[in-house]
Design an enzyme around this catalytic site. Structure first.
Site, short mmCIF file in Angstrom:
data_model
loop_
_atom_site.label_atom_id
_atom_site.label_comp_id
_atom_site.label_asym_id
_atom_site.label_seq_id
_atom_site.Cartn_x
_atom_site.Cartn_y
_atom_site.Cartn_z
N LYS A 71 1.67 2.20 -5.06
CA LYS A 71 2.20 1.64 -6.31
C LYS A 71 1.27 1.90 -7.49
O LYS A 71 1.71 2.25 -8.58
CB LYS A 71 2.44 0.13 -6.15
CG LYS A 71 3.43 -0.23 -5.06
CD LYS A 71 3.55 -1.73 -4.88
CE LYS A 71 2.31 -2.40 -4.34
NZ LYS A 71 1.93 -2.03 -2.98
N GLN A 113 1.87 -6.10 -3.32
CA GLN A 113 2.30 -6.21 -1.92
C GLN A 113 3.55 -5.36 -1.70
O GLN A 113 3.82 -4.46 -2.48
CB GLN A 113 2.56 -7.68 -1.53
CG GLN A 113 1.31 -8.52 -1.36
CD GLN A 113 0.67 -8.97 -2.65
OE1 GLN A 113 1.29 -9.60 -3.49
NE2 GLN A 113 -0.60 -8.65 -2.84
N ASP A 154 0.80 -1.22 0.00
CA ASP A 154 0.00 0.00 0.00
C ASP A 154 0.84 1.28 0.00
O ASP A 154 0.45 2.30 0.56
CB ASP A 154 -0.97 0.02 1.20
CG ASP A 154 -1.82 -1.23 1.23
OD1 ASP A 154 -2.19 -1.71 0.15
OD2 ASP A 154 -2.12 -1.72 2.34
N GLY A 171 -4.58 -4.39 -3.78
CA GLY A 171 -5.59 -3.36 -4.03
C GLY A 171 -4.83 -2.11 -4.42
O GLY A 171 -4.20 -1.48 -3.58
N HIS A 172 -4.80 -1.79 -5.70
CA HIS A 172 -4.02 -0.65 -6.20
C HIS A 172 -4.97 0.46 -6.62
O HIS A 172 -5.78 0.29 -7.53
CB HIS A 172 -3.13 -1.09 -7.37
CG HIS A 172 -2.09 -2.09 -6.98
ND1 HIS A 172 -1.18 -2.63 -7.84
CD2 HIS A 172 -1.79 -2.64 -5.76
CE1 HIS A 172 -0.38 -3.45 -7.19
NE2 HIS A 172 -0.73 -3.49 -5.93
P1 GDP Z 1 -0.90 0.34 -3.49
O1 GDP Z 1 -1.46 -0.95 -3.03
O2 GDP Z 1 0.58 0.44 -3.26
O3 GDP Z 1 -1.26 0.67 -4.91
O4 GDP Z 1 -1.54 1.47 -2.58
P2 GDP Z 1 -3.09 1.58 -2.15
O5 GDP Z 1 -3.87 2.05 -3.30
O6 GDP Z 1 -3.54 0.34 -1.47
O7 GDP Z 1 -3.00 2.67 -1.01
C1 GDP Z 1 -2.51 3.95 -1.26
C2 GDP Z 1 -3.60 4.95 -0.87
O8 GDP Z 1 -3.05 6.23 -0.79
C3 GDP Z 1 -4.70 5.05 -1.90
O9 GDP Z 1 -5.89 5.41 -1.25
C4 GDP Z 1 -4.23 6.17 -2.81
O10 GDP Z 1 -5.30 6.84 -3.47
C5 GDP Z 1 -3.58 7.09 -1.81
N1 GDP Z 1 -2.42 7.85 -2.27
C6 GDP Z 1 -1.46 7.52 -3.18
N2 GDP Z 1 -0.51 8.47 -3.22
C7 GDP Z 1 -0.87 9.43 -2.35
C8 GDP Z 1 -0.26 10.65 -1.91
O11 GDP Z 1 0.81 11.05 -2.34
N3 GDP Z 1 -0.94 11.36 -0.96
C9 GDP Z 1 -2.12 10.95 -0.43
N4 GDP Z 1 -2.70 11.70 0.49
N5 GDP Z 1 -2.70 9.81 -0.82
C10 GDP Z 1 -2.08 9.05 -1.74
P1 IMO Z 2 -0.96 -4.21 -2.26
O1 IMO Z 2 -0.51 -4.76 -3.59
C1 IMO Z 2 -0.92 -4.65 2.05
C2 IMO Z 2 -0.96 -8.72 3.65
C3 IMO Z 2 -2.20 -9.15 4.38
C4 IMO Z 2 -1.58 -10.10 5.39
C5 IMO Z 2 -0.47 -10.79 4.58
C6 IMO Z 2 -0.88 -12.12 3.98
O2 IMO Z 2 -2.25 -3.51 -2.28
O3 IMO Z 2 0.13 -3.42 -1.62
P2 IMO Z 2 -2.46 -12.81 1.96
O4 IMO Z 2 -3.90 -12.55 1.70
O5 IMO Z 2 -1.55 -12.29 0.91
O6 IMO Z 2 -2.17 -14.25 2.27
O7 IMO Z 2 -2.13 -12.01 3.32
O8 IMO Z 2 -0.17 -9.89 3.53
N1 IMO Z 2 -1.19 -8.22 2.27
C7 IMO Z 2 -1.13 -6.92 1.94
N2 IMO Z 2 -0.94 -5.83 2.70
N3 IMO Z 2 -1.05 -4.53 0.73
C8 IMO Z 2 -1.22 -5.61 -0.06
O9 IMO Z 2 -1.22 -5.54 -1.40
C9 IMO Z 2 -1.31 -6.88 0.55
N4 IMO Z 2 -1.51 -8.13 0.10
C10 IMO Z 2 -1.42 -8.94 1.16
O10 IMO Z 2 -2.84 -8.07 5.00
O11 IMO Z 2 -0.95 -9.38 6.42
MG MG Z 3 -2.94 -1.67 -1.76
#
Ligand code: GDP
Ligand code: IMO
Ligand code: MG
Length: 431
Positions: A22, A230, A19, A46-47
């Site tokens: 990415k 991840q 998270d 979850g991107h």
């Molecule tokens: P990922 O899994 O690495 O793609 O990241 P996620 O989407 O799960 O979580 C990142 C969260 O931060 C999402 O809600 C994005 O919309 C938000 N986000 C990404 N970059 C920024 C930033 O620079 N500032 C803020 N405030 N939010 C951001």
């Molecule tokens: P993105 O791509 C954050 C974590 C789960 C748990 C561990 C194992 O959005 O960054 P799993 O379901 O993979 O067997 O769970 O890994 N986990 C993540 N945490 N971002 C993710 O993906 C994750 N995918 C799995 O919360 O701790």
């Molecule tokens: Mg994510």
């Protein structure tokens, strides 16, 4: 963003526990690439990408799908849940995003079945306090079957008799586990067979030999962006075992999970958040179990993009990120969510772990077995200015610049891009 990628095939990886932002960065970089490929993980990812206030959350399909005339590939290393995939395609189409010839799925990707999700669920419930806190998407059980050679791959769906016999045997075996070990209900292999034969028809247009597709594309000098899911600290080998996911998250996984020669990956770009978050259980030395942690969660919108669970929040952990940089061979970094720290008077960076009286700056391999770990912090002044509207390097407040420089010095890498908000446009190029 052309100068960030320098005409090279690039692998983008998360440097923390996932998270890091990415999805947003992949969406931006996609402009400079022809092919965007997922190489590991599955719908546990979850991107999030936000474009003109419209929010997209991608779980299986590469975040490059939002741009026109790009190929998106789900590589052989991905654990593919066809139900999730079809839902995602429908969701994207509803938002007028084209999904057709631009999507390719590896015929040798392993499939996630209902028994994988059920096993994930039951095994987590059974573990009680020791649970991993998985996303319950069946990821661990699917990869377990892959390694145990009891998995079923996409191509198997197109050999109905072979698929039926294999599925029947596997479900009967899983049912013995459900009934005898967990005292749970058995699953019907016939139902799964019918459902998956229907999925097979629906996903057929996308299925191909992605190894050959990518090899041809690379020979034709097309540019490839590998989208890691991840974070490196969740890597099956280099993460905080056993509180990890079940795939090779790091850049090495990109070769294994696509069939592309490692020499074809020219650059590794690491994405790191300006602080740290983690969902699920496991060690997190710089975690803030206080009002500030709560504040970061609220301001950063730190709730799981896949499960909606609140993310644990804490200060930037340079010990952990340094380890991630090493195991990925990171060439440059993107620092995200700087805006979330805007109001802080002072900011802490975890630069060491203290065990008893000794301080270490090397990430320990046995962190999960050492709950006595205490973070050692370096404190730097905050900037207390709104950075979310910054678009130019000259606009960065001096204290924010100093925070970035301090991180660069500790980590030994260059921050090439800054993200200051969730929207596609909220970036500052530092090159
Ligand atoms: P990922 O899994 O690495 O793609 O990241 P996620 O989407 O799960 O979580 C990142 C969260 O931060 C999402 O809600 C994005 O919309 C938000 N986000 C990404 N970059 C920024 C930033 O620079 N500032 C803020 N405030 N939010 C951001
Ligand atoms: P993105 O791509 C954050 C974590 C789960 C748990 C561990 C194992 O959005 O960054 P799993 O379901 O993979 O067997 O769970 O890994 N986990 C993540 N945490 N971002 C993710 O993906 C994750 N995918 C799995 O919360 O701790
Ligand atoms: Mg994510």
């Amino acid at each position: 963003m052309e100068n960030l990628t320098m005409g090279s095939n690039t692998c983008l990886v998360g440097l923390q526990w996932g998270d890091e932002g990415k999805g947003k960065i992949v969406d931006i970089l996609t402009e400079s690439f022809d092919i965007i490929v997922r190489y590991q993980g599955g719908s546990n990812a979850g991107h999030t990408v936000i474009v003109n206030n419209e929010k997209f959350v991608l779980h299986l399909i590469p975040s490059g799908i939002l741009r026109k005339n790009k190929y998106c590939i789900i590589g052989s290393g991905v654990a593919l849940d066809p139900l999730q995939l079809l839902e995602e395609i429908a969701e994207l189409r509803k938002k007028n995003i084209e999904v057709g010839d631009n999507l390719r799925i590896s015929e040798i990707a392993h499939l996630v079945f209902p028994y994988h999700k059920k096993l994930d669920e039951l095994s987590e419930s059974e573990k009680g306090d020791e649970k991993i806190g998985t996303t319950r998407r069946g990821i661990g059980p699917c990869y377990t079957d892959k390694m145990a050679r009891t998995g079923i791959r996409v191509a198997d769906l197109y050999h109905p008799e072979h698929f039926k016999q294999r599925l029947k045997k596997i479900v009967e075996e899983k049912n013995r586990i459900f009934v005898r070990l967990y005292n749970a209900d058995a699953l019907s292999w016939e139902d799964i067979y019918d459902t998956y034969c229907a999925y097979a028809e629906q996903i057929k247009p996308y299925v191909c030999n992605t190894v050959v597709f990518m090899d041809d594309a690379i020979k034709a000098k097309k540019k490839v962006l590998f989208e890691g899911a991840q974070g490196s600290l969740l890597d099956v080998d280099f993460g905080t075992y056993p509180f990890i996911t079940s795939s090779s998250v790091t850049a090495g996984g990109a070769a294994v999970g696509t069939g592309i020669c490692p020499k074809q990956i020219h650059k590794v770009l690491g994405v790191m958040k300006s602080y740290t978050t983690r969902v699920g259980s496991g060690p997190f030395p710089s975690e803030l179990n206080d009002e500030l942690g709560e504040y970061l969660r609220k301001k950063g919108g730190e709730y799981g993009a896949t499960t909606g669970r609140p993310r644990r929040c804490g200060w930037f952990d340079a010990v952990a990120v340094k380890h991630a940089i090493m195991v990925n061979g990171v060439d440059g970094a993107v620092l995200t969510k700087l805006d979330v720290l805007d109001e802080q008077k002072t900011i802490k960076i975890c630069v060491g772990y203290k065990f008893a009286d000794k301080v270490y700056d090397l990430f320990p391999t046995d962190l999960a077995a050492r709950p006595d770990c205490q973070p050692v912090y370096k404190e730097v002044p905050g900037w207390q200015k709104d950075t979310s509207k910054m678009r130019d390097i000259r606009d960065i407040p001096s204290q924010a610049k100093s925070y970035i420089n301090t991180l660069e010095k500790i980590l030994g890498i260059r921050v090439e891009m800054l993200s200051v908000g969730p929207d596609r446009g909220q970036i500052v190029n530092l090159l």
